[in-house]
Design a protein around this motif. Structure first.
Motif, PDB file in Angstrom:
ATOM      1  N   SER A 347      29.356  44.250  40.874  1.00 58.79           N
ATOM      2  CA  SER A 347      29.648  45.202  42.089  1.00 58.79           C
ATOM      3  C   SER A 347      29.357  46.698  41.925  1.00 58.79           C
ATOM      4  O   SER A 347      29.000  47.392  42.965  1.00 58.79           O
ATOM      5  CB  SER A 347      31.205  44.923  42.407  1.00 58.79           C
ATOM      6  N   THR A 348      29.402  47.024  40.688  1.00 54.16           N
ATOM      7  CA  THR A 348      29.063  48.448  40.225  1.00 54.16           C
ATOM      8  C   THR A 348      27.731  48.761  40.362  1.00 54.16           C
ATOM      9  O   THR A 348      27.545  49.778  41.075  1.00 54.16           O
ATOM     10  CB  THR A 348      29.636  48.817  38.774  1.00 54.16           C
ATOM     11  N   ILE A 349      26.956  47.917  40.097  1.00 54.11           N
ATOM     12  CA  ILE A 349      25.442  47.959  40.506  1.00 54.11           C
ATOM     13  C   ILE A 349      25.061  48.277  41.584  1.00 54.11           C
ATOM     14  O   ILE A 349      24.584  49.060  42.270  1.00 54.11           O
ATOM     15  CB  ILE A 349      24.482  47.159  39.521  1.00 54.11           C
ATOM     16  N   THR A 350      25.502  47.279  42.464  1.00 55.94           N
ATOM     17  CA  THR A 350      25.351  47.151  43.891  1.00 55.94           C
ATOM     18  C   THR A 350      25.775  48.488  44.567  1.00 55.94           C
ATOM     19  O   THR A 350      24.969  49.098  45.203  1.00 55.94           O
ATOM     20  CB  THR A 350      26.279  45.853  44.548  1.00 55.94           C
ATOM     21  N   TYR A 351      27.105  48.861  44.414  1.00 54.47           N
ATOM     22  CA  TYR A 351      27.528  50.090  45.251  1.00 54.47           C
ATOM     23  C   TYR A 351      27.086  51.371  44.573  1.00 54.47           C
ATOM     24  O   TYR A 351      26.688  52.305  45.429  1.00 54.47           O
ATOM     25  CB  TYR A 351      29.025  50.361  45.016  1.00 54.47           C
ATOM     26  N   LYS A 352      26.725  51.454  43.164  1.00 50.54           N
ATOM     27  CA  LYS A 352      26.279  52.586  42.464  1.00 50.54           C
ATOM     28  C   LYS A 352      24.559  52.860  42.672  1.00 50.54           C
ATOM     29  O   LYS A 352      24.259  53.930  43.058  1.00 50.54           O
ATOM     30  CB  LYS A 352      26.686  52.631  41.104  1.00 50.54           C
ATOM     31  N   SER A 365      34.939  55.029  48.384  1.00 52.93           N
ATOM     32  CA  SER A 365      36.531  54.572  47.964  1.00 52.93           C
ATOM     33  C   SER A 365      36.260  53.422  47.018  1.00 52.93           C
ATOM     34  O   SER A 365      36.947  53.239  45.974  1.00 52.93           O
ATOM     35  CB  SER A 365      37.020  54.540  48.949  1.00 52.93           C
ATOM     36  N   HIS A 366      35.410  52.332  47.382  1.00 55.21           N
ATOM     37  CA  HIS A 366      35.424  51.290  46.287  1.00 55.21           C
ATOM     38  C   HIS A 366      34.973  51.679  45.079  1.00 55.21           C
ATOM     39  O   HIS A 366      35.391  51.090  43.882  1.00 55.21           O
ATOM     40  CB  HIS A 366      34.277  50.327  47.007  1.00 55.21           C
ATOM     41  N   LEU A 367      33.753  52.251  44.802  1.00 55.87           N
ATOM     42  CA  LEU A 367      33.286  52.766  43.506  1.00 55.87           C
ATOM     43  C   LEU A 367      34.404  53.293  42.625  1.00 55.87           C
ATOM     44  O   LEU A 367      34.377  53.271  41.371  1.00 55.87           O
ATOM     45  CB  LEU A 367      32.066  53.557  44.003  1.00 55.87           C
ATOM     46  N   GLN A 536      43.519  44.717  43.319  1.00 53.07           N
ATOM     47  CA  GLN A 536      42.500  45.104  44.473  1.00 53.07           C
ATOM     48  C   GLN A 536      42.226  44.013  45.185  1.00 53.07           C
ATOM     49  O   GLN A 536      40.971  43.968  45.256  1.00 53.07           O
ATOM     50  CB  GLN A 536      41.585  45.800  43.362  1.00 53.07           C
ATOM     51  N   VAL A 537      42.986  43.293  45.751  1.00 54.01           N
ATOM     52  CA  VAL A 537      42.524  42.042  46.447  1.00 54.01           C
ATOM     53  C   VAL A 537      41.906  42.618  47.784  1.00 54.01           C
ATOM     54  O   VAL A 537      40.597  41.952  48.132  1.00 54.01           O
ATOM     55  CB  VAL A 537      43.721  41.171  47.244  1.00 54.01           C
ATOM     56  N   GLU A 538      42.049  43.711  48.316  1.00 55.86           N
ATOM     57  CA  GLU A 538      41.323  44.279  49.571  1.00 55.86           C
ATOM     58  C   GLU A 538      40.198  45.086  49.113  1.00 55.86           C
ATOM     59  O   GLU A 538      39.047  45.332  50.022  1.00 55.86           O
ATOM     60  CB  GLU A 538      42.296  45.164  50.393  1.00 55.86           C
ATOM     61  N   ILE A 539      39.713  44.980  47.926  1.00 58.88           N
ATOM     62  CA  ILE A 539      38.564  45.831  47.517  1.00 58.88           C
ATOM     63  C   ILE A 539      37.583  44.741  46.937  1.00 58.88           C
ATOM     64  O   ILE A 539      36.488  44.678  47.151  1.00 58.88           O
ATOM     65  CB  ILE A 539      38.814  46.772  46.226  1.00 58.88           C
ATOM     66  N   LEU A 540      38.062  44.021  46.040  1.00 58.61           N
ATOM     67  CA  LEU A 540      37.159  43.087  45.486  1.00 58.61           C
ATOM     68  C   LEU A 540      36.827  41.629  46.131  1.00 58.61           C
ATOM     69  O   LEU A 540      37.474  40.757  46.276  1.00 58.61           O
ATOM     70  CB  LEU A 540      37.449  42.491  44.186  1.00 58.61           C
ATOM     71  N   LEU A 541      36.246  41.976  47.243  1.00 56.01           N
ATOM     72  CA  LEU A 541      36.199  40.821  48.545  1.00 56.01           C
ATOM     73  C   LEU A 541      34.697  40.663  48.738  1.00 56.01           C
ATOM     74  O   LEU A 541      33.874  41.434  48.537  1.00 56.01           O
ATOM     75  CB  LEU A 541      36.725  41.642  49.869  1.00 56.01           C
ATOM     76  N   LEU A 551      29.306  40.405  49.264  1.00 55.31           N
ATOM     77  CA  LEU A 551      29.197  40.431  47.748  1.00 55.31           C
ATOM     78  C   LEU A 551      29.469  39.160  47.431  1.00 55.31           C
ATOM     79  O   LEU A 551      30.244  38.401  48.099  1.00 55.31           O
ATOM     80  CB  LEU A 551      30.057  41.507  47.163  1.00 55.31           C
ATOM     81  N   SER A 552      29.242  38.800  45.873  1.00 59.64           N
ATOM     82  CA  SER A 552      29.516  37.404  45.436  1.00 59.64           C
ATOM     83  C   SER A 552      29.477  37.595  43.841  1.00 59.64           C
ATOM     84  O   SER A 552      28.940  38.645  43.470  1.00 59.64           O
ATOM     85  CB  SER A 552      28.555  36.316  45.772  1.00 59.64           C
ATOM     86  N   GLY A 553      30.027  36.712  43.031  1.00 54.71           N
ATOM     87  CA  GLY A 553      29.883  36.687  41.774  1.00 54.71           C
ATOM     88  C   GLY A 553      31.284  36.915  41.172  1.00 54.71           C
ATOM     89  O   GLY A 553      32.076  36.989  41.678  1.00 54.71           O
ATOM     90  N   GLN A 554      31.221  37.139  39.629  1.00 53.99           N
ATOM     91  CA  GLN A 554      32.156  37.255  39.042  1.00 53.99           C
ATOM     92  C   GLN A 554      33.366  38.234  39.322  1.00 53.99           C
ATOM     93  O   GLN A 554      34.218  38.149  39.084  1.00 53.99           O
ATOM     94  CB  GLN A 554      31.807  37.128  37.168  1.00 53.99           C
ATOM     95  N   ASP A 555      32.748  39.245  39.739  1.00 56.31           N
ATOM     96  CA  ASP A 555      33.530  40.385  40.199  1.00 56.31           C
ATOM     97  C   ASP A 555      34.505  40.282  41.063  1.00 56.31           C
ATOM     98  O   ASP A 555      35.568  40.819  41.531  1.00 56.31           O
ATOM     99  CB  ASP A 555      32.975  41.836  40.539  1.00 56.31           C
ATOM    100  N   MET A 556      34.292  39.049  41.977  1.00 51.89           N
ATOM    101  CA  MET A 556      34.971  38.823  43.335  1.00 51.89           C
ATOM    102  C   MET A 556      36.211  38.035  42.858  1.00 51.89           C
ATOM    103  O   MET A 556      37.361  38.110  43.657  1.00 51.89           O
ATOM    104  CB  MET A 556      34.203  38.027  44.334  1.00 51.89           C
ATOM    105  N   LEU A 557      36.110  37.112  41.848  1.00 54.69           N
ATOM    106  CA  LEU A 557      37.247  36.281  41.509  1.00 54.69           C
ATOM    107  C   LEU A 557      37.922  36.465  40.093  1.00 54.69           C
ATOM    108  O   LEU A 557      38.335  37.349  39.853  1.00 54.69           O
ATOM    109  CB  LEU A 557      36.822  34.860  41.833  1.00 54.69           C
TER     110      LEU A 557
END
Ligand SMILES: Cc1cc2nc3c(=O)[nH]c(=O)nc-3n(C[C@H](O)[C@H](O)[C@H](O)COP(=O)(O)OP(=O)(O)OC[C@H]3O[C@@H](n4cnc5c(N)ncnc54)[C@H](O)[C@@H]3O)c2cc1C
Length: 587
Positions: A347-352, A365-367, A536-541, A551-557
């Motif tokens: 998720s860091t790479i996606t947003y950054k 704000s997510h980043l 951070q339930v509302e951020i890691l969605l 988004l999907s992957g290990q950062d989500m769950l």
């Protein structure tokens, strides 16, 4: 009303239980109706090696793609499979030269090495287990699982010449008995620990369901109501376990699986410790035919729906229009359009890096939260791949893993190694996939493989990150060689009979992970599994601040192949909420 305010927890619990029960009944009824419709058993098509190695060619990209999935790890494969089964034209894009992410295997000198799937729990050997149903759904029953030895993990402490061993048995009763026989004065604490693990299942299920809710306002309300059930994530493992016992050695043994989620007991959330421990109760399993069987069964499903899966297809940017909607991606300078984009990578790479400058303000704000010290991780795995001459029987290789530690104080072990990388490795994991996979020797006769993994830190190798892979210079090679020799020494101490059988050895570091697996700062397990992460339930969605970007992957769950799979389901439900009633369907 007054009574409700007086007993907010009871009130919340009752409300929440009603909502949960109602949803459960609704889902069950609906899925029964659906599975009756789909009662014919579907047969998996298993692709050959070439199907998971198709290089990116712009002229081979299908027209009118419905969904682009970035990253072909288990999460990306899951979303791609479900969407393809829904008749969508999926384009799966992978930067590496083979599909699969951490489930990929690679060939070298006639050996086939697994990378990030050494074993799975969740009682996946049983067709009726929840995890198995999800796996069977995405592979259309294409992958069978081999049970490891009853003792699937052997935990060892080697402190100088002293050696203690603790076998982890797949039968929970035997496991408890073994622990109690070593710590008879801690019997109560051991029973309590196992009870807590069981109870934690509710919290974990709720976390998953919560993230599946497609409407933020409902999610917020339910998150508030569900707080009491999510409390297992709020404290660190150390805080929880130190209330049960003061026996540091017992705590060290109970937390040996910290190596699976890369967070020491003083920093990890007890929720992840409970989840991972529970996952392996019932034993460990390995995919028959090797982990690449997952990708080899999913890609034909994608192609059947006129989609494609390409390797050497690094996505450098996500295309976003003036209405702040994702409309496609950029690969090697080519613009490819689709209705929906799913990023199944860090998720860091996606947003950054993938969100263009023009739209960075939407994700700041997510980043900020993702990059905060509580969530950022720079802990990695350093893997070593060993090729051996001879088959498993000949070499007497076990179908169990070994976890070797220099002491039971995992915090201290990690701290020492971080401060000085010539100190003892904080932990070593040894596994022989050729012994776990009953078909390995049919394909690779007289050959066996061992994976040896230790933990490491990005900062140890950061200086070499900008140099070209395989040309990072003498200083880097010396460092790698030094670690390789030390890892081999530990390996041969456990398996002295293999000394003359080694014909191939290579090893990697944090920057190897960044190159081959697209990790951020080597963080092999993604964001840190701290209590803050789980708040951070509302951020890691699966939904993002950008419309049509999921988004999907290990950062989500959480990290782990099974959690990656579940995150893929979560993302599919976010894309199309009614799918929650349909998948996992019984194939
Ligand atoms: C050494 C190691 C051992 C492990 N052992 C186990 C185990 O035994 N059991 C277990 O359950 N879990 C294990 N894990 C953890 C587990 O493998 C991961 O948590 C899980 O597979 C993550 O899946 P994912 O789909 O989120 O991401 P990944 O598998 O990391 O997939 C992401 C993919 O995206 C690709 N990518 C990245 N950026 C781009 C881009 N810009 N464009 C295109 N593609 C891109 C990457 O190359 C990668 O293939 C292990 C992990 C490691 C590293």
């Amino acid at each position: 009303m007054d009574t409700m305010l007086e007993y907010p927890i009871i009130y919340q619990s009752v409300c929440f239980a009603c909502i949960l029960f109602g949803t459960y009944i609704l889902c069950k009824t609906w899925s029964k109706i659906n599975t009756q419709k789909n009662d014919k058993e579907e047969i998996a098509e298993i692709g050959d090696e070439n199907i998971i190695k198709q290089g990116f060619r712009m002229n081979a990209v299908p027209e009118n793609v419905d969904i682009i999935v970035i990253g072909s790890g288990i999460a990306g494969l899951t979303v791609a499979s479900i969407m393809a089964q829904e008749g969508k034209k999926v384009l799966l894009l992978e930067q590496h030269d083979v599909i699969g992410g951490n489930t990929h295997t690679f060939k070298e000198k006639g050996f086939d090495f697994e990378t990030g799937l050494h074993y799975i729990g969740g009682r996946i050997g049983k067709k009726t287990s929840n995890l198995r149903k999800h796996f069977d759904c995405i592979t259309k029953n294409g992958v069978e699982w081999e049970k490891m030895d009853d003792v699937y993990d052997l935990v060892i402490i080697r402190d100088g010449e002293n050696c203690e061993q603790y076998p982890m048995h797949s039968d929970v009763k035997i496991l408890k008995k073994t622990l109690i026989s070593s710590f008879f004065e801690e019997e109560k604490a051991i029973h309590e620990y196992f009870n807590m693990i069981k109870k934690a299942r509710i919290g974990i299920t709720i976390l998953f369901l919560l993230k599946c809710i497609p409407y933020p306002w409902i999610q917020k309300i339910i998150h508030k109501l569900a707080r009491p059930f999510l409390s297992i994530f709020d404290e660190t493992t150390e805080q929880v376990l130190s209330k049960l016992t003061t026996n540091k050695k017992l705590i060290g043994i109970l937390t040996y699986l910290y190596g699976d989620y890369l967070e020491v007991p003083s920093r990890s959330s007890f929720g992840i410790q409970a989840l991972v421990s529970d996952h392996y109760m019932g034993g460990g399993y390995f995919p028959i035919g090797g982990p690449s069987m997952i990708a080899r069964t999913v890609v034909p499903i994608i192609e059947k729906s006129k989609g494609k899966a390409f390797v050497r297809a690094p996505v450098s940017s996500i295309l976003i229009n003036e209405e702040n909607k994702a409309i496609g991606v950029v690969v090697k300078g080519h613009h490819i359009f689709s209705r929906i984009v799913v990023s199944a990578i860090s998720s860091t790479i996606t947003y950054k890096y993938l969100i263009p400058q023009t739209h960075q303000h939407l994700v700041q704000s997510h980043l900020k939260i993702i990059e905060s010290p509580e969530l950022a991780s720079d802990t990695c795995y350093m893997s070593m791949f060993v090729g051996l001459q001879g088959d498993s029987d000949e070499l007497n290789l076990p179908k169990r893993n070994l976890w070797i530690f220099p002491s039971w104080n995992h915090d201290e072990n990690m701290k020492k190694f971080r401060n000085d990388y010539s100190e003892d490795f904080p932990g070593i994991f040894i596994s022989f996939s050729s012994a776990k996979d009953p078909t390995y020797h049919t394909t690779y006769p007289k050959k066996s493989v061992a994976s040896i993994i230790t933990l490491g830190f990005y900062e140890h190798v950061e200086d070499y990150k900008d140099k070209r892979v395989k040309h990072r210079g003498d200083a880097y090679n010396q460092l790698k060689d030094q670690w390789k020799e030390r890892m081999l020494e530990i390996f041969l101490k456990e398996f002295p009979n293999l000394k003359d059988k080694i014909v191939y050895v290579d090893n990697g570091t944090a920057i190897t992970n960044d190159f081959y697996l697209g990790t951020y700062h080597g963080a092999a397990c993604g964001l840190a599994h701290t209590p803050e992460r789980f708040r951070q339930v509302e951020i890691l969605l699966p939904t993002s601040p950008i419309k049509n970007l999921y988004l999907s992957g290990q950062d989500m769950l959480t990290c782990g192949v099974s959690a990656g799979l579940m995150s893929g389901f979560m993302t599919s439900y976010a894309i199309s909420p009614t799918l929650i009633f349909k998948y996992p369907k019984r194939n």
